[in-house]
Design an enzyme around this catalytic site. Structure first.
Site, PDB file in Angstrom:
ATOM      1  N   GLY A  81       0.797  -1.224   0.000  1.00 41.39           N
ATOM      2  CA  GLY A  81       0.000   0.000   0.000  1.00 41.39           C
ATOM      3  C   GLY A  81       0.824   1.266   0.000  1.00 41.39           C
ATOM      4  O   GLY A  81       0.312   2.339  -0.301  1.00 41.39           O
ATOM      5  N   LYS A 102       9.868   2.133   1.108  1.00 43.66           N
ATOM      6  CA  LYS A 102       8.697   2.341   1.961  1.00 43.66           C
ATOM      7  C   LYS A 102       8.328   3.818   1.961  1.00 43.66           C
ATOM      8  O   LYS A 102       9.193   4.689   2.075  1.00 43.66           O
ATOM      9  CB  LYS A 102       9.024   1.892   3.390  1.00 43.66           C
ATOM     10  CG  LYS A 102       7.985   2.252   4.447  1.00 43.66           C
ATOM     11  CD  LYS A 102       8.491   1.838   5.820  1.00 43.66           C
ATOM     12  CE  LYS A 102       7.518   2.246   6.921  1.00 43.66           C
ATOM     13  NZ  LYS A 102       8.011   1.833   8.263  1.00 43.66           N
ATOM     14  N   ARG A 165      14.717  -0.169   1.734  1.00 54.20           N
ATOM     15  CA  ARG A 165      14.999  -1.387   2.490  1.00 54.20           C
ATOM     16  C   ARG A 165      15.593  -2.459   1.576  1.00 54.20           C
ATOM     17  O   ARG A 165      15.309  -2.499   0.378  1.00 54.20           O
ATOM     18  CB  ARG A 165      13.710  -1.907   3.127  1.00 54.20           C
ATOM     19  CG  ARG A 165      12.971  -0.834   3.904  1.00 54.20           C
ATOM     20  CD  ARG A 165      11.712  -1.331   4.553  1.00 54.20           C
ATOM     21  NE  ARG A 165      10.639  -1.550   3.588  1.00 54.20           N
ATOM     22  CZ  ARG A 165       9.385  -1.812   3.945  1.00 54.20           C
ATOM     23  NH1 ARG A 165       9.068  -1.881   5.224  1.00 54.20           N
ATOM     24  NH2 ARG A 165       8.458  -2.000   3.048  1.00 54.20           N
ATOM     25  N   ASP A 241       0.771 -11.744   6.319  1.00 56.16           N
ATOM     26  CA  ASP A 241       1.324 -10.871   5.283  1.00 56.16           C
ATOM     27  C   ASP A 241       2.598 -10.175   5.745  1.00 56.16           C
ATOM     28  O   ASP A 241       3.262  -9.503   4.953  1.00 56.16           O
ATOM     29  CB  ASP A 241       0.285  -9.831   4.834  1.00 56.16           C
ATOM     30  CG  ASP A 241      -0.273  -9.030   5.996  1.00 56.16           C
ATOM     31  OD1 ASP A 241      -0.992  -9.633   6.814  1.00 56.16           O
ATOM     32  OD2 ASP A 241      -0.001  -7.827   6.092  1.00 56.16           O
TER      33      ASP A 241
END
Length: 473
Positions: A81, A102, A165, A241
């Protein structure tokens, strides 16, 4: 930088093409040079800088789609998302590693969210992932941190940020759940083959590649959680998840490193029922693996899947025993089994700091134990435990000075205490990153003394004990 795009090549059933949307007046404020060197990434290259920041648009960057069990309930479609997979780069060990941003902006899976991250959560993840790596826990890593002049609205306006990341893989248990519950067998098979080729190629030539791969996934998950328990780490949101198919700790949200020993400690104040409490983490790991195994019910027989799951508990227990033997400076698991239950009872009753206790234990001699006795109220009870501990060490014929050295290499002086992260975040939000960098320095070398930074090894002050973390980042 040689950026490859293996996951993106799987096709649109697995992801959506998504661009990083740079923040307003964004700037690079921290870069992990040692990790970049390992990945052969030259941040001084103008072209590399533009690609990593998202200023150079990529036609192959994607956001991934997956499902997941969240706090026990199944969500049939989730996805990145606020994350974008830039691609993969090869490390000096020959393996491929994902570059994943992110806070990159809205994606098709944002679910009415803004797709952004705040500086607070990015700093917490940067510190946690680097701390975990230094503690030898399989984990994603932090490569680059960006802040900005852009406000991101949560409970209040906060500084917008992005975190780049690195992980061996971002395939989650939820990826397999997504295709299984939608009845997309061809895509599920494609994902299985992808994971075999990219993460577990050693099993491709065996008689049962899938079965052997799943056994390794179970064992990696067990060892990861054993490490969490041994260092006092709580993930906070152990949804399927958020569980990696490569056995790495990913998705640092409302995590915590245990300070006062509390077996039922819950770090996430959004977890009102304590589903992911510290003592429940091993059981949740098995529950999540059960969810994963259901996805292969058309590939393997029920008895095969059960046999695979039965590898979990002995692997977790044996690895935890090994880690706790190291922490206690012992070499016989029977002594660990005899000593730990009573020790944990004492630590809980005394509200003893978990990391401080084991660090002090590493310093005691066969004569002087006052360092520890001065930390407790019930000196007699701890004295009895220490006598039994001494007997165990003497029975094993271990030399105290030598054992002390080995214990100091596994019992950290510095852990990521919540109040330290809080202080670093407040300073960074004011534009001062020095406290963040000082903290990061000791977390990268947590077993060293760093006498100039002794204050960072101290227990939390009273105000720091009441800080709360939740899923609101």
């Amino acid at each position: 930088m040689n950026l490859e795009h293996h996951f993106a090549s799987l096709g649109e059933a697995f992801s959506s093409k998504t661009l990083i949307q740079p923040l307003l007046e964004q700037r690079l404020v921290e870069f992990n040079q040692s990790l970049a060197t390992f990945l052969s990434i030259d941040i001084k290259s103008p072209a590399t800088k533009l690609i990593l920041s998202g200023e150079e648009k990529s036609s192959t960057s994607v956001s991934m789609v997956y499902a997941g069990h969240q706090f026990g309930g199944f969500s049939p479609q989730l996805g990145d998302g606020r994350g974008v997979l830039l691609g993969e780069v090869k490390g000096r060990d020959g393996f491929l590693y994902d570059l994943h941003m992110k806070g990159a902006g809205p994606t098709p899976y944002s679910r009415r969210g803004d797709g952004r991250a705040v500086l607070r959560s990015c700093i917490r993840e940067y510190l946690a992932s680097e701390s975990m790596a230094a503690l030898s826990v399989p984990s994603s890593r932090a490569l680059a941190l960006y802040d900005s002049k852009q406000a991101v609205y949560r409970e209040t306006p906060e500084v917008g940020a992005m975190l780049l990341r690195v992980a061996q893989g971002h395939i989650r248990f939820g990826h397999f759940e997504y295709f299984f519950y939608q009845g997309k067998q061809a895509e599920l098979d494609q994902l299985v083959n992808y994971c075999l080729q990219h993460y577990y190629p050693e099993y491709l030539t065996t008689d049962s590649p899938l079965e052997n791969m799943l056994i390794e996934v179970v064992k990696r998950t067990a060892r990861m959680i054993a490490k969490w328990q041994s260092i006092g780490f709580q993930h906070g949101v152990m949804n399927t998840d958020n569980f990696s198919f490569t056995g790495e700790t990913i998705d640092y949200g409302p995590y915590g490193f245990m300070e006062d020993y509390e077996p039922d400690w819950v770090c996430n104040h959004s977890d009102h029922e304590g589903r992911y409490a510290f003592s429940r983490q091993p059981g949740v790991g098995l529950w999540n693996l059960n969810c994963l195994m259901r996805c292969f019910s058309k590939h393997l027989e029920k008895n095969q899947l059960i046999a695979i799951l039965q590898c979990y508990e002995p692997e977790l227990q044996s690895h935890y025993d090994y880690l706790m033997m190291k922490k206690l400076g012992l070499s016989d698991a029977r002594h660990v089994h005899d000593l730990l239950p009573s020790l944990f009872t004492i630590l809980a009753a005394e509200k003893m700091d978990y990391a401080v206790f084991f660090r002090l234990l590493s310093h005691i001699s066969d004569i002087d134990v006052t360092l520890l006795l001065d930390e407790v109220v019930d000196r007699e009870r701890l004295s009895k435990w220490l006598e039994n501990y001494k007997k165990a060490r003497l029975n094993e014929g271990l030399e105290w000075p030598q054992v002390s050295v080995s214990m100091l290499q596994v019992n950290p002086k510095f852990i990521l205490r919540n109040y330290l992260a809080h202080d670093a975040i407040l300073s960074a939000e004011r534009g001062d990153y020095l406290p963040f960098r000082r903290l990061l320095n000791v977390l990268n070398q947590p077993f060293d003394e760093h006498p100039e930074s002794d204050i960072l090894a101290q227990r939390a002050p009273e105000w720091g004990r009441s800080l709360e973390v939740s899923c609101s980042s």
